[in-house]
Design a protein around this motif. Structure first.
Motif, PDB file in Angstrom:
ATOM      1  N   ARG A 171      38.052  32.935  45.426  1.00 10.44           N
ATOM      2  CA  ARG A 171      38.117  31.650  46.117  1.00 10.44           C
ATOM      3  C   ARG A 171      36.976  30.775  45.606  1.00 10.44           C
ATOM      4  O   ARG A 171      37.198  29.670  45.153  1.00 10.44           O
ATOM      5  CB  ARG A 171      37.979  31.890  47.631  1.00 10.44           C
ATOM      6  CG  ARG A 171      37.820  30.639  48.444  1.00 10.44           C
ATOM      7  CD  ARG A 171      38.358  30.819  49.830  1.00 10.44           C
ATOM      8  NE  ARG A 171      39.814  30.907  49.783  1.00 10.44           N
ATOM      9  CZ  ARG A 171      40.562  31.390  50.769  1.00 10.44           C
ATOM     10  NH1 ARG A 171      40.004  31.825  51.878  1.00 10.44           N
ATOM     11  NH2 ARG A 171      41.869  31.423  50.659  1.00 10.44           N
ATOM     12  N   CYS A 196      42.613  39.125  57.679  1.00 12.24           N
ATOM     13  CA  CYS A 196      42.253  38.344  56.497  1.00 12.24           C
ATOM     14  C   CYS A 196      43.342  37.324  56.138  1.00 12.24           C
ATOM     15  O   CYS A 196      43.078  36.348  55.429  1.00 12.24           O
ATOM     16  CB  CYS A 196      42.036  39.264  55.295  1.00 12.24           C
ATOM     17  SG  CYS A 196      41.132  40.785  55.665  1.00 12.24           S
ATOM     18  N   ASN A 213      31.947  33.624  42.593  1.00 11.09           N
ATOM     19  CA  ASN A 213      32.229  35.041  42.801  1.00 11.09           C
ATOM     20  C   ASN A 213      33.101  35.640  41.686  1.00 11.09           C
ATOM     21  O   ASN A 213      33.538  36.784  41.791  1.00 11.09           O
ATOM     22  CB  ASN A 213      32.931  35.259  44.141  1.00 11.09           C
ATOM     23  CG  ASN A 213      32.053  34.870  45.327  1.00 11.09           C
ATOM     24  OD1 ASN A 213      30.829  34.994  45.255  1.00 11.09           O
ATOM     25  ND2 ASN A 213      32.654  34.394  46.400  1.00 11.09           N
ATOM     26  N   TYR A 266      37.563  24.292  48.211  1.00 12.09           N
ATOM     27  CA  TYR A 266      37.730  25.130  47.014  1.00 12.09           C
ATOM     28  C   TYR A 266      38.933  24.651  46.202  1.00 12.09           C
ATOM     29  O   TYR A 266      40.012  25.259  46.262  1.00 12.09           O
ATOM     30  CB  TYR A 266      37.941  26.600  47.402  1.00 12.09           C
ATOM     31  CG  TYR A 266      36.839  27.174  48.249  1.00 12.09           C
ATOM     32  CD1 TYR A 266      35.661  27.651  47.667  1.00 12.09           C
ATOM     33  CD2 TYR A 266      36.959  27.238  49.635  1.00 12.09           C
ATOM     34  CE1 TYR A 266      34.651  28.173  48.444  1.00 12.09           C
ATOM     35  CE2 TYR A 266      35.941  27.757  50.418  1.00 12.09           C
ATOM     36  CZ  TYR A 266      34.792  28.230  49.812  1.00 12.09           C
ATOM     37  OH  TYR A 266      33.786  28.750  50.584  1.00 12.09           O
ATOM     38  N   CYS A 322      43.373  33.352  56.262  1.00 10.84           N
ATOM     39  CA  CYS A 322      42.735  32.562  55.211  1.00 10.84           C
ATOM     40  C   CYS A 322      43.064  33.051  53.803  1.00 10.84           C
ATOM     41  O   CYS A 322      42.739  32.387  52.830  1.00 10.84           O
ATOM     42  CB  CYS A 322      41.222  32.571  55.388  1.00 10.84           C
ATOM     43  SG  CYS A 322      40.669  31.936  56.971  1.00 10.84           S
ATOM     44  N   HIS A 323      43.683  34.229  53.669  1.00 12.75           N
ATOM     45  CA  HIS A 323      43.980  34.762  52.330  1.00 12.75           C
ATOM     46  C   HIS A 323      45.453  35.137  52.160  1.00 12.75           C
ATOM     47  O   HIS A 323      45.837  35.668  51.114  1.00 12.75           O
ATOM     48  CB  HIS A 323      43.122  36.000  52.049  1.00 12.75           C
ATOM     49  CG  HIS A 323      41.653  35.730  51.948  1.00 12.75           C
ATOM     50  ND1 HIS A 323      41.110  34.942  50.958  1.00 12.75           N
ATOM     51  CD2 HIS A 323      40.606  36.126  52.716  1.00 12.75           C
ATOM     52  CE1 HIS A 323      39.780  34.885  51.112  1.00 12.75           C
ATOM     53  NE2 HIS A 323      39.456  35.587  52.183  1.00 12.75           N
ATOM     54  N   ARG A 368      41.752  42.827  47.915  1.00  8.17           N
ATOM     55  CA  ARG A 368      41.260  41.447  47.979  1.00  8.17           C
ATOM     56  C   ARG A 368      40.130  41.244  46.961  1.00  8.17           C
ATOM     57  O   ARG A 368      39.901  40.151  46.469  1.00  8.17           O
ATOM     58  CB  ARG A 368      40.812  41.175  49.429  1.00  8.17           C
ATOM     59  CG  ARG A 368      40.209  39.793  49.851  1.00  8.17           C
ATOM     60  CD  ARG A 368      41.072  38.614  49.534  1.00  8.17           C
ATOM     61  NE  ARG A 368      40.770  38.115  48.222  1.00  8.17           N
ATOM     62  CZ  ARG A 368      39.789  37.243  47.919  1.00  8.17           C
ATOM     63  NH1 ARG A 368      39.037  36.734  48.836  1.00  8.17           N
ATOM     64  NH2 ARG A 368      39.591  36.854  46.671  1.00  8.17           N
TER      65      ARG A 368
HETATM   66  C1  HEC Z   1      38.243  32.002  58.305  1.00  9.45           C
HETATM   67  C2  HEC Z   1      38.797  32.235  57.004  1.00  9.45           C
HETATM   68  C3  HEC Z   1      38.584  33.574  56.330  1.00  9.45           C
HETATM   69  C4  HEC Z   1      38.935  34.806  56.801  1.00  9.45           C
HETATM   70  C5  HEC Z   1      39.592  35.154  58.141  1.00  9.45           C
HETATM   71  C6  HEC Z   1      38.608  35.732  55.745  1.00  9.45           C
HETATM   72  N1  HEC Z   1      38.060  35.091  54.680  1.00  9.45           N
HETATM   73 FE1  HEC Z   1      37.464  35.902  52.919  1.00  9.45          FE
HETATM   74  N2  HEC Z   1      36.794  34.132  52.292  1.00  9.45           N
HETATM   75  C7  HEC Z   1      36.859  32.954  53.012  1.00  9.45           C
HETATM   76  C8  HEC Z   1      36.109  31.931  52.324  1.00  9.45           C
HETATM   77  C9  HEC Z   1      35.913  30.496  52.772  1.00  9.45           C
HETATM   78  C10 HEC Z   1      35.563  32.537  51.164  1.00  9.45           C
HETATM   79  C11 HEC Z   1      34.665  31.918  50.107  1.00  9.45           C
HETATM   80  C12 HEC Z   1      33.214  32.180  50.495  1.00  9.45           C
HETATM   81  C13 HEC Z   1      32.239  31.614  49.515  1.00  9.45           C
HETATM   82  O1  HEC Z   1      32.221  30.407  49.332  1.00  9.45           O
HETATM   83  O2  HEC Z   1      31.465  32.409  48.929  1.00  9.45           O
HETATM   84  C14 HEC Z   1      36.017  33.920  51.185  1.00  9.45           C
HETATM   85  C15 HEC Z   1      35.674  34.848  50.224  1.00  9.45           C
HETATM   86  C16 HEC Z   1      36.022  36.155  50.246  1.00  9.45           C
HETATM   87  C17 HEC Z   1      35.655  37.128  49.220  1.00  9.45           C
HETATM   88  C18 HEC Z   1      34.758  36.883  48.008  1.00  9.45           C
HETATM   89  C19 HEC Z   1      35.508  36.641  46.749  1.00  9.45           C
HETATM   90  C20 HEC Z   1      36.125  35.261  46.668  1.00  9.45           C
HETATM   91  O3  HEC Z   1      37.354  35.201  46.750  1.00  9.45           O
HETATM   92  O4  HEC Z   1      35.382  34.260  46.551  1.00  9.45           O
HETATM   93  C21 HEC Z   1      36.207  38.310  49.604  1.00  9.45           C
HETATM   94  C22 HEC Z   1      36.136  39.626  48.845  1.00  9.45           C
HETATM   95  C23 HEC Z   1      36.891  38.075  50.861  1.00  9.45           C
HETATM   96  N3  HEC Z   1      36.767  36.764  51.212  1.00  9.45           N
HETATM   97  C24 HEC Z   1      37.542  39.061  51.564  1.00  9.45           C
HETATM   98  C25 HEC Z   1      38.028  38.878  52.860  1.00  9.45           C
HETATM   99  C26 HEC Z   1      38.562  39.964  53.662  1.00  9.45           C
HETATM  100  C27 HEC Z   1      38.703  41.406  53.213  1.00  9.45           C
HETATM  101  C28 HEC Z   1      38.901  39.424  54.889  1.00  9.45           C
HETATM  102  C29 HEC Z   1      39.425  40.139  56.106  1.00  9.45           C
HETATM  103  C30 HEC Z   1      38.646  41.243  56.616  1.00  9.45           C
HETATM  104  C31 HEC Z   1      38.584  37.990  54.821  1.00  9.45           C
HETATM  105  N4  HEC Z   1      38.054  37.709  53.577  1.00  9.45           N
HETATM  106  C32 HEC Z   1      38.808  37.096  55.850  1.00  9.45           C
HETATM  107  C33 HEC Z   1      37.551  32.758  54.189  1.00  9.45           C
HETATM  108  C34 HEC Z   1      38.024  33.768  54.999  1.00  9.45           C
END
Ligand code: HEC
Length: 190
Positions: A89, A145, A93, A165, A148-149, A179
């Motif tokens: 994202r 997750c 990273n 982003y 948002c993913h 992920r």
């Molecule tokens: C509320 C929204 C949200 C949720 C829910 C969420 N994420 Fe994310 N995630 C983000 C955002 C925003 C970033 C970018 C963060 C940054 O700028 O470094 C991110 C980044 C990441 C990254 C770092 C690599 C990248 O893509 O930049 C990982 C690994 C990740 N998320 C895993 C998870 C996992 C596993 C879960 C569930 C347990 C999860 N996330 C739940 C919003 C979310």
């Protein structure tokens, strides 16, 4: 350079000429526990933010805090702890060559039936004349997750994601997909 694949057999790295076996096991334990600290900090930040203002608010919090939380944990433990992904994202990273190869290896091992929760890899590498221990642990996608993913992200959340982003690659995941992974680099003193 000798490679060690912990998930297949812990004893696989015991023949390392670079680092004594008990030393390597202790390091891996230390890395796992550093990752737990990072997970706990990220989780509590995410929970508070979700409660305070839903996913859109939580996005802004992740956006500003995820990197500084990683830096803080890294400082505390004395080596670098971060997250990476083949579909990042945040482009900060994005994986380096070593991380990309390990992420691809994790995808293959998962396809061959290994439990995504147990995928780990450790290797001693030479980098610009410095010896480093590099370690990665896979991050499987869970239900929470998907907000948002996943592939059905609420329009409000999607808009905010695109604003924060513009090069976001981290959508369309399903539960159980990889992920990404935690990535640790520890430079060894000579
Ligand atoms: C509320 C929204 C949200 C949720 C829910 C969420 N994420 Fe994310 N995630 C983000 C955002 C925003 C970033 C970018 C963060 C940054 O700028 O470094 C991110 C980044 C990441 C990254 C770092 C690599 C990248 O893509 O930049 C990982 C690994 C990740 N998320 C895993 C998870 C996992 C596993 C879960 C569930 C347990 C999860 N996330 C739940 C919003 C979310």
């Amino acid at each position: 350079m000798k490679r060690f694949t912990i998930a297949i057999a812990l004893s696989a790295f015991l023949s390392s000429p670079a680092i004594a076996d008990e030393d390597m096991s202790a390091r891996v334990m230390k890395y796992r526990s550093a990752i737990k600290s990072l997970v706990m900090s990220l989780k509590s930040e995410l929970k508070t933010a979700l409660r305070a203002g839903g996913a859109v608010n939580a996005l802004s919090v992740c956006h500003t805090k995820a990197e500084s939380i990683s830096s803080k944990v890294s400082k505390q433990v004395g080596f670098s702890v971060k997250r990476t992904s083949l579909k990042p994202r945040n482009s900060n990273n994005a994986p380096d060559d070593w991380e990309r190869a390990v992420l691809e290896q994790f995808e293959q091992r998962k396809a061959q039936g290994e439990n995504p929760k147990r995928l780990e890899f450790v290797e001693v590498v030479e980098n610009n004349g410095q010896r480093q221990v590099r370690y990665m642990k896979a991050i499987p996608t869970r239900g929470v997750c998907l907000r948002c993913h996943g592939s059905e992200i609420a329009p409000k959340v999607m808009n905010k994601l695109q604003e924060l982003y513009p090069n976001d690659k981290a959508t369309g995941f399903k539960v159980g997909d990889l992920r990404g992974a935690f990535s640790i680099t520890e430079t060894l003193s000579k």
